[in-house]
Motif scaffolding. Structure first.
Motif, PDB file in Angstrom:
ATOM      1  N   ALA A  43      -6.683  -7.033  -6.370  1.00  0.00           N
ATOM      2  CA  ALA A  43      -6.327  -5.649  -6.664  1.00  0.00           C
ATOM      3  C   ALA A  43      -4.850  -5.477  -6.345  1.00  0.00           C
ATOM      4  CB  ALA A  43      -7.166  -4.668  -5.838  1.00  0.00           C
ATOM      5  N   ALA A  44      -4.276  -4.386  -6.839  1.00  0.00           N
ATOM      6  CA  ALA A  44      -2.879  -4.056  -6.550  1.00  0.00           C
ATOM      7  C   ALA A  44      -2.785  -2.570  -6.241  1.00  0.00           C
ATOM      8  CB  ALA A  44      -1.985  -4.423  -7.730  1.00  0.00           C
ATOM      9  N   ASP A  45      -1.700  -2.211  -5.594  1.00  0.00           N
ATOM     10  CA  ASP A  45      -1.479  -0.839  -5.162  1.00  0.00           C
ATOM     11  C   ASP A  45       0.012  -0.558  -5.289  1.00  0.00           C
ATOM     12  OD1 ASP A  45      -1.815   1.668  -4.073  1.00  0.00           O
ATOM     13  OD2 ASP A  45      -2.543   0.977  -2.129  1.00  0.00           O
ATOM     14  N   ILE A  46       0.362   0.712  -5.328  1.00  0.00           N
ATOM     15  CA  ILE A  46       1.762   1.115  -5.224  1.00  0.00           C
ATOM     16  C   ILE A  46       1.884   1.944  -3.963  1.00  0.00           C
ATOM     17  CG2 ILE A  46       3.641   2.438  -6.272  1.00  0.00           C
ATOM     18  CD1 ILE A  46       2.476   1.811  -8.992  1.00  0.00           C
ATOM     19  N   ASP A  47       2.637   1.424  -2.991  1.00  0.00           N
ATOM     20  CA  ASP A  47       2.751   2.088  -1.696  1.00  0.00           C
ATOM     21  C   ASP A  47       4.162   1.884  -1.161  1.00  0.00           C
ATOM     22  OD1 ASP A  47       1.949   3.584   0.425  1.00  0.00           O
ATOM     23  OD2 ASP A  47       0.480   2.158   1.198  1.00  0.00           O
ATOM     24  N   PHE A  48       4.655   2.845  -0.414  1.00  0.00           N
ATOM     25  CA  PHE A  48       6.001   2.782   0.156  1.00  0.00           C
ATOM     26  C   PHE A  48       7.045   2.530  -0.930  1.00  0.00           C
ATOM     27  CE2 PHE A  48       3.188   1.289   3.614  1.00  0.00           C
ATOM     28  CZ  PHE A  48       3.461   2.270   4.560  1.00  0.00           C
ATOM     29  N   GLY A  49       6.753   2.947  -2.162  1.00  0.00           N
ATOM     30  CA  GLY A  49       7.706   2.800  -3.250  1.00  0.00           C
ATOM     31  C   GLY A  49       7.687   1.464  -3.947  1.00  0.00           C
ATOM     32  N   GLY A  50       6.796   0.541  -3.523  1.00  0.00           N
ATOM     33  CA  GLY A  50       6.749  -0.777  -4.140  1.00  0.00           C
ATOM     34  C   GLY A  50       5.329  -1.229  -4.409  1.00  0.00           C
ATOM     35  N   PHE A  51       5.179  -2.452  -4.934  1.00  0.00           N
ATOM     36  CA  PHE A  51       3.867  -3.019  -5.226  1.00  0.00           C
ATOM     37  C   PHE A  51       3.273  -3.702  -3.996  1.00  0.00           C
ATOM     38  CE2 PHE A  51       5.607  -3.352  -9.673  1.00  0.00           C
ATOM     39  CZ  PHE A  51       4.712  -2.445 -10.236  1.00  0.00           C
ATOM     40  N   LEU A  52       1.961  -3.658  -3.897  1.00  0.00           N
ATOM     41  CA  LEU A  52       1.196  -4.469  -2.961  1.00  0.00           C
ATOM     42  C   LEU A  52       0.105  -5.147  -3.772  1.00  0.00           C
ATOM     43  CD1 LEU A  52      -0.008  -5.526  -0.319  1.00  0.00           C
ATOM     44  CD2 LEU A  52      -0.968  -3.252   0.098  1.00  0.00           C
ATOM     45  N   GLN A 170       7.367  -1.658   6.860  1.00  0.00           N
ATOM     46  CA  GLN A 170       7.095  -0.252   6.579  1.00  0.00           C
ATOM     47  C   GLN A 170       8.333   0.600   6.775  1.00  0.00           C
ATOM     48  OE1 GLN A 170       5.162  -2.290   8.284  1.00  0.00           O
ATOM     49  NE2 GLN A 170       3.038  -2.059   7.635  1.00  0.00           N
ATOM     50  N   ALA A 171       9.122   0.291   7.804  1.00  0.00           N
ATOM     51  CA  ALA A 171      10.340   1.063   8.070  1.00  0.00           C
ATOM     52  C   ALA A 171      11.335   0.917   6.924  1.00  0.00           C
ATOM     53  CB  ALA A 171      10.973   0.611   9.379  1.00  0.00           C
ATOM     54  N   THR A 172      11.475  -0.288   6.403  1.00  0.00           N
ATOM     55  CA  THR A 172      12.401  -0.524   5.293  1.00  0.00           C
ATOM     56  C   THR A 172      11.940   0.191   4.030  1.00  0.00           C
ATOM     57  OG1 THR A 172      13.023  -2.674   6.195  1.00  0.00           O
ATOM     58  CG2 THR A 172      13.474  -2.308   3.864  1.00  0.00           C
ATOM     59  N   GLN A 173      10.659   0.137   3.756  1.00  0.00           N
ATOM     60  CA  GLN A 173      10.143   0.790   2.564  1.00  0.00           C
ATOM     61  C   GLN A 173      10.241   2.310   2.678  1.00  0.00           C
ATOM     62  OE1 GLN A 173       6.345  -1.268   2.467  1.00  0.00           O
ATOM     63  NE2 GLN A 173       7.034  -2.541   0.780  1.00  0.00           N
ATOM     64  N   GLN A 174      10.109   2.835   3.897  1.00  0.00           N
ATOM     65  CA  GLN A 174      10.273   4.274   4.082  1.00  0.00           C
ATOM     66  C   GLN A 174      11.718   4.685   3.813  1.00  0.00           C
ATOM     67  OE1 GLN A 174       7.800   6.332   4.468  1.00  0.00           O
ATOM     68  NE2 GLN A 174       9.101   8.140   4.544  1.00  0.00           N
ATOM     69  N   VAL A 175      12.668   3.838   4.194  1.00  0.00           N
ATOM     70  CA  VAL A 175      14.072   4.095   3.872  1.00  0.00           C
ATOM     71  C   VAL A 175      14.268   4.141   2.362  1.00  0.00           C
ATOM     72  CG1 VAL A 175      16.396   3.091   3.900  1.00  0.00           C
ATOM     73  CG2 VAL A 175      15.081   3.225   6.014  1.00  0.00           C
ATOM     74  N   ASN A 176      13.628   3.213   1.643  1.00  0.00           N
ATOM     75  CA  ASN A 176      13.760   3.188   0.186  1.00  0.00           C
ATOM     76  C   ASN A 176      13.277   4.494  -0.442  1.00  0.00           C
ATOM     77  OD1 ASN A 176      14.717   0.574   0.324  1.00  0.00           O
ATOM     78  ND2 ASN A 176      12.720  -0.357  -0.027  1.00  0.00           N
ATOM     79  N   ILE A 177      12.147   4.997   0.057  1.00  0.00           N
ATOM     80  CA  ILE A 177      11.575   6.229  -0.490  1.00  0.00           C
ATOM     81  C   ILE A 177      12.488   7.420  -0.222  1.00  0.00           C
ATOM     82  CG2 ILE A 177       9.655   7.862  -0.307  1.00  0.00           C
ATOM     83  CD1 ILE A 177       7.874   5.445   0.377  1.00  0.00           C
ATOM     84  N   THR A 178      12.903   7.572   1.037  1.00  0.00           N
ATOM     85  CA  THR A 178      13.727   8.734   1.399  1.00  0.00           C
ATOM     86  C   THR A 178      15.125   8.639   0.804  1.00  0.00           C
ATOM     87  OG1 THR A 178      14.313   7.644   3.497  1.00  0.00           O
ATOM     88  CG2 THR A 178      12.455   9.179   3.531  1.00  0.00           C
ATOM     89  N   GLN A 179      15.645   7.423   0.629  1.00  0.00           N
ATOM     90  CA  GLN A 179      16.952   7.262   0.013  1.00  0.00           C
ATOM     91  C   GLN A 179      16.913   7.705  -1.446  1.00  0.00           C
ATOM     92  OE1 GLN A 179      18.382   3.216  -0.260  1.00  0.00           O
ATOM     93  NE2 GLN A 179      20.510   3.867  -0.508  1.00  0.00           N
ATOM     94  N   ALA A 180      15.841   7.340  -2.148  1.00  0.00           N
ATOM     95  CA  ALA A 180      15.714   7.743  -3.551  1.00  0.00           C
ATOM     96  C   ALA A 180      15.681   9.265  -3.675  1.00  0.00           C
ATOM     97  CB  ALA A 180      14.452   7.132  -4.153  1.00  0.00           C
ATOM     98  N   ALA A 181      14.943   9.922  -2.764  1.00  0.00           N
ATOM     99  CA  ALA A 181      14.872  11.389  -2.788  1.00  0.00           C
ATOM    100  C   ALA A 181      16.227  12.005  -2.452  1.00  0.00           C
ATOM    101  CB  ALA A 181      13.809  11.870  -1.805  1.00  0.00           C
ATOM    102  N   PHE A 182      16.917  11.408  -1.470  1.00  0.00           N
ATOM    103  CA  PHE A 182      18.234  11.915  -1.065  1.00  0.00           C
ATOM    104  C   PHE A 182      19.245  11.773  -2.198  1.00  0.00           C
ATOM    105  CE2 PHE A 182      22.455  10.856   0.728  1.00  0.00           C
ATOM    106  CZ  PHE A 182      22.764  12.075   1.323  1.00  0.00           C
TER     107      PHE A 182
END
Length: 229
Positions: A43-52, A170-182
């Protein structure tokens, strides 16, 4: 008669030597420590702005994690936010986020996840290839995958990243998400302060989780100031 027999043998060889992934859809497979490995569930998922992407043969579990949810080449190792994780039959976790102990290996972690296509079916599916070397948290054990393939794996959600002893991913992916919004929020917009503060908080969290040897992350934090436009 001999010619007919030769033709039949040739046809059998062509089909038996073909790419087995084409006849097993969906599929996740590869050479795991030199032996053919196939997932029984995938299975695959999209989480923290990326694929899993996850595959399991009910004994071992493989996870491939990318920083973005688009087709492309994602390099593994070093400070990369892209990660490959293996949990073996004994519950031991290997990750490309872990560095090898110098007494065990002088070779750095390396590998790639290549997302070749995302098909807009219901559910969406994704196809690509991968290879990597991964290490335990203490850097004293290793596993490797090569010639890995994930083929038409459904993106259905509900997956959880295996605990690999590090919160850096997780910390890096959270930066990616918030950076995109910013980046999508101008200083004249009413939610600028919230977007800036969320990005700044995520950066501080990444510094705590991953470190900041060259000081580049702290420079960004300082540049954001008080987040008041």
């Amino acid at each position: 008669m001999k010619k007919l027999a030769l033709i039949l043998v040739t046809i059998l060889l062509v089909f038996s030597c073909g790419d087995e992934v084409e006849f097993n859809s969906p599929a996740i497979q590869g050479n795991y420590n030199g032996n053919l490995w196939r997932a029984r569930s995938y299975a695959a998922d999209i989480d923290f702005g990326g694929f899993l992407v996850q595959g399991s043969n009910n004994i071992e579990t493989l996870q491939l994690i990318t920083q973005d949810d688009t087709a492309g080449v994602y390099n593994l190792g070093g400070d990369s936010p892209n990660v490959a994780i293996v949990k073996d039959a004994n519950g031991v976790v290997y990750s490309t986020a872990n560095d090898p102990d110098p007494s065990f290996s002088l070779y750095p972690v390396e590998g790639q996840i290549i997302v070749e296509s995302i098909i807009n079916t219901t559910p969406k599916t994704m196809t690509g290839t991968f290879w990597f070397y991964a290490f335990t948290n203490d850097g004293l054990q290793t596993v490797n995958f090569n010639e890995g393939v994930f083929h038409k794996v459904p993106i259905v959600g509900g997956l959880v990243v295996i605990n690999n002893g590090s919160s850096c991913l997780q910390a890096t992916q959270q930066v990616n998400i918030t950076q995109a919004a910013f980046n999508a929020t101008s200083t004249t917009m009413p939610d600028y302060t919230d977007a800036c503060s969320a990005y700044k908080t995520a950066l501080v969290g990444k510094i705590d989780a991953c470190g900041d040897l060259d000081g580049s992350q702290q420079l960004i934090v300082d540049g954001l100031g008080t987040c008041i436009p």
